[in-house]
Design a protein around this motif. Structure first.
Motif, PDB file in Angstrom:
ATOM      1  N   ALA A 194     -27.288  10.048 -22.371  1.00 41.20           N
ATOM      2  CA  ALA A 194     -28.596   9.711 -22.935  1.00 41.20           C
ATOM      3  C   ALA A 194     -29.362   8.736 -22.053  1.00 41.20           C
ATOM      4  N   GLU A 195     -28.657   7.985 -21.227  1.00 37.66           N
ATOM      5  CA  GLU A 195     -29.347   7.013 -20.391  1.00 37.66           C
ATOM      6  C   GLU A 195     -29.975   7.653 -19.160  1.00 37.66           C
ATOM      7  N   ASN A 196     -29.529   8.843 -18.776  1.00 32.08           N
ATOM      8  CA  ASN A 196     -30.062   9.484 -17.583  1.00 32.08           C
ATOM      9  C   ASN A 196     -31.567   9.760 -17.681  1.00 32.08           C
ATOM     10  N   PRO A 197     -32.076  10.376 -18.763  1.00 33.69           N
ATOM     11  CA  PRO A 197     -33.532  10.547 -18.843  1.00 33.69           C
ATOM     12  C   PRO A 197     -34.272   9.214 -18.927  1.00 33.69           C
ATOM     13  N   LEU A 198     -33.677   8.226 -19.580  1.00 31.77           N
ATOM     14  CA  LEU A 198     -34.328   6.928 -19.681  1.00 31.77           C
ATOM     15  C   LEU A 198     -34.476   6.279 -18.310  1.00 31.77           C
ATOM     16  N   LEU A 199     -33.443   6.365 -17.484  1.00 37.20           N
ATOM     17  CA  LEU A 199     -33.489   5.706 -16.184  1.00 37.20           C
ATOM     18  C   LEU A 199     -34.240   6.506 -15.121  1.00 37.20           C
ATOM     19  N   HIS A 200     -34.329   7.813 -15.278  1.00 35.52           N
ATOM     20  CA  HIS A 200     -34.924   8.625 -14.218  1.00 35.52           C
ATOM     21  C   HIS A 200     -36.272   9.246 -14.580  1.00 35.52           C
ATOM     22  N   LYS A 201     -36.704   9.151 -15.830  1.00 38.98           N
ATOM     23  CA  LYS A 201     -37.949   9.798 -16.224  1.00 38.98           C
ATOM     24  C   LYS A 201     -39.007   8.842 -16.766  1.00 38.98           C
ATOM     25  N   THR A 202     -38.688   7.558 -16.888  1.00 36.85           N
ATOM     26  CA  THR A 202     -39.645   6.608 -17.456  1.00 36.85           C
ATOM     27  C   THR A 202     -39.972   5.498 -16.464  1.00 36.85           C
ATOM     28  N   PHE A 203     -41.093   4.866 -16.699  1.00 30.21           N
ATOM     29  CA  PHE A 203     -41.499   3.734 -15.869  1.00 30.21           C
ATOM     30  C   PHE A 203     -40.536   2.560 -16.039  1.00 30.21           C
TER      31      PHE A 203
ATOM     32  N   GLY B 104     -37.338   2.786 -16.639  1.00 39.63           N
ATOM     33  CA  GLY B 104     -36.154   3.121 -15.854  1.00 39.63           C
ATOM     34  C   GLY B 104     -36.366   2.898 -14.374  1.00 39.63           C
ATOM     35  N   PHE B 105     -37.570   3.212 -13.897  1.00 41.37           N
ATOM     36  CA  PHE B 105     -37.889   2.952 -12.495  1.00 41.37           C
ATOM     37  C   PHE B 105     -37.813   1.463 -12.198  1.00 41.37           C
ATOM     38  N   ASN B 106     -38.390   0.657 -13.094  1.00 47.28           N
ATOM     39  CA  ASN B 106     -38.342  -0.794 -12.896  1.00 47.28           C
ATOM     40  C   ASN B 106     -36.912  -1.320 -12.933  1.00 47.28           C
ATOM     41  N   VAL B 107     -36.086  -0.784 -13.819  1.00 46.94           N
ATOM     42  CA  VAL B 107     -34.691  -1.222 -13.890  1.00 46.94           C
ATOM     43  C   VAL B 107     -33.974  -0.899 -12.590  1.00 46.94           C
ATOM     44  N   ARG B 108     -34.168   0.307 -12.081  1.00 51.12           N
ATOM     45  CA  ARG B 108     -33.495   0.688 -10.847  1.00 51.12           C
ATOM     46  C   ARG B 108     -33.985  -0.124  -9.656  1.00 51.12           C
ATOM     47  N   VAL B 109     -35.294  -0.393  -9.604  1.00 52.85           N
ATOM     48  CA  VAL B 109     -35.832  -1.138  -8.466  1.00 52.85           C
ATOM     49  C   VAL B 109     -35.419  -2.602  -8.524  1.00 52.85           C
ATOM     50  N   VAL B 110     -35.542  -3.223  -9.690  1.00 52.12           N
ATOM     51  CA  VAL B 110     -35.158  -4.636  -9.819  1.00 52.12           C
ATOM     52  C   VAL B 110     -33.658  -4.779  -9.599  1.00 52.12           C
ATOM     53  N   GLY B 111     -32.882  -3.797 -10.026  1.00 56.84           N
ATOM     54  CA  GLY B 111     -31.438  -3.851  -9.797  1.00 56.84           C
ATOM     55  C   GLY B 111     -31.054  -3.678  -8.341  1.00 56.84           C
ATOM     56  N   SER B 112     -31.906  -3.015  -7.572  1.00 52.97           N
ATOM     57  CA  SER B 112     -31.601  -2.816  -6.149  1.00 52.97           C
ATOM     58  C   SER B 112     -31.708  -4.127  -5.380  1.00 52.97           C
TER      59      SER B 112
ATOM     60  N   ARG C 104     -37.772 -10.234 -17.461  1.00 54.64           N
ATOM     61  CA  ARG C 104     -37.902  -9.381 -18.651  1.00 54.64           C
ATOM     62  C   ARG C 104     -37.042  -8.135 -18.516  1.00 54.64           C
ATOM     63  N   ILE C 105     -37.040  -7.507 -17.350  1.00 53.88           N
ATOM     64  CA  ILE C 105     -36.223  -6.309 -17.124  1.00 53.88           C
ATOM     65  C   ILE C 105     -34.740  -6.648 -17.227  1.00 53.88           C
ATOM     66  N   ILE C 106     -34.338  -7.762 -16.637  1.00 59.25           N
ATOM     67  CA  ILE C 106     -32.925  -8.154 -16.691  1.00 59.25           C
ATOM     68  C   ILE C 106     -32.491  -8.413 -18.129  1.00 59.25           C
ATOM     69  N   TRP C 107     -33.299  -9.146 -18.889  1.00 59.52           N
ATOM     70  CA  TRP C 107     -32.923  -9.450 -20.275  1.00 59.52           C
ATOM     71  C   TRP C 107     -32.942  -8.215 -21.152  1.00 59.52           C
ATOM     72  N   LEU C 108     -33.914  -7.330 -20.956  1.00 57.91           N
ATOM     73  CA  LEU C 108     -33.938  -6.088 -21.744  1.00 57.91           C
ATOM     74  C   LEU C 108     -32.737  -5.210 -21.414  1.00 57.91           C
ATOM     75  N   THR C 109     -32.362  -5.162 -20.156  1.00 57.09           N
ATOM     76  CA  THR C 109     -31.197  -4.372 -19.762  1.00 57.09           C
ATOM     77  C   THR C 109     -29.921  -4.949 -20.379  1.00 57.09           C
TER      78      THR C 109
END
Length: 90
Positions: free
Chosen positions: A2-11, A13-21, A42-47
């Protein structure tokens, strides 16, 4: 799954992947540097919040789904004792 569409299809998810990089990748990806600190926090705390909720849901499913009822002896053996051992070990 269920997390795959969230991380790869939403803004989000893009922010989570970029901030995590890396922070440099976030600035390079177009996150403005003046709002980067607030957005990053905000992204870190939401994650962390979402992952904690999913872990809690998994724990509830384990406790309630294994024998079909909430049994105190089952909780003592499978949840409390391993938690105490991890607390002492770590």
């Amino acid at each position: 799954m269920a997390e795959n569409p969230l991380l790869h299809k939403t803004f989000f998810g893009f922010n989570v992947r970029v901030v995590g990089s890396s922070p440099k990748a976030a600035v390079y990806a177009g996150i403005k540097s003046d709002v980067y600190d607030r957005l990053c926090l905000r992204i870190i705390w939401l994650t962390l919040l979402i992952s904690g909720e999913l872990a809690g849901l998994g724990g509830v499913c384990k406790v309630l789904g294994a024998i079909g009822q909430l049994n105190p002896a089952f909780i003592l053996v499978t949840v409390t004792l391993p938690s105490l051992l991890l607390l002492l070990a770590g």
